[in-house]
Design an enzyme around this catalytic site. Structure first.
Site: not given
Ligand code: PCA
Length: 213
Positions: A78, A88, A141, A165
């Site tokens: 990111e 959401r 996240c 991610h």
């Molecule tokens: N993914 C979520 C929150 C926890 C996770 O592992 C997100 O992308 O916000």
């Protein structure tokens, strides 16, 4: 050198979260650096509190938070976190903020200060699908990434930090035929390669990583 790596627990009805599963399996030493691992809850505010306690205790040189991005088909590093939460779905304690700032006294957004392009390039060179991502969403996240970068700006200016991610695991998409997945072994390897690049590059490289939209 010390690297703190965090992973979220399962959320949204999933039985596992590849983030904590992968983080647990990362080597304890990478390129001479100690790797400290921490599980964080998929809960607004509490996740940041837990991270802040670990930053205080461990004083890492680099902190990388990892989360599941179900539906993405590659590991995404990111670029930016924004100062807003817009859930959401509710978090694991039932809280669902709509358009709430994360820190009232924070900037609108903070950029990761990790060498994100170098990390992506290093993964691709190892044949691991990877990309730069320009949005971490508006759920927990992004919230944790923003909390991390806020702490870097306000308290730990010498620390590097950011967010990665990762896709679903194959077992999570058995009943989601249109969703991509990545094996746990490949995700673990990708994270190790990304951490190694973060330790190696103090300045990022110039490399195309943008998108048209
Ligand atoms: N993914 C979520 C929150 C926890 C996770 O592992 C997100 O992308 O916000």
């Amino acid at each position: 050198m010390k690297v703190l790596v965090t992973g979220f627990d399962p959320f949204g009805g999933e039985k596992v979260n590849p983030a904590i599963e992968a983080v647990k399996r990362i080597k304890d030493k990478i390129a001479g650096a100690d790797i400290v691992k921490l599980e964080v809850p998929t809960v607004f505010n509490k996740s940041i509190k837990k991270l802040e306690e670990a930053l205080e205790k461990e004083r890492p040189d680099i902190t990388i938070c990892v989360g599941q991005a179900g539906g993405r088909n590659r590991i995404s590093v990111e670029r930016v976190a924004i100062n807003i939460s817009d859930g959401r779905i509710p978090d694991n304690e039932g809280y669902q903020p709509i358009d709430e700032p994360i820190f009232e006294d924070g900037d609108a957004a903070y950029f990761s200060n990790l060498p994100i392009k170098a990390m992506v390039k290093a993964m691709k060179e190892q044949n691991i699908p990877a990309e730069v991502s320009n949005t971490a969403g508006t759920y927990v996240c992004n919230h944790l990434m923003y909390g991390l970068l806020y702490n870097i700006h306000k308290k730990y200016p010498h620390m590097k930090g950011g967010f990665i991610h990762i896709p679903f695991l194959p077992e999570q998409v058995i009943d989601k035929p249109d969703r991509p997945s990545m094996s746990l072994d490949l995700i673990v390897k990708g994270l190790e390669v990304a951490i190694e690049a973060a330790l190696k590059y103090h300045e990022d490289i110039k490399e195309i990583g943008g998108e048209i939209h």
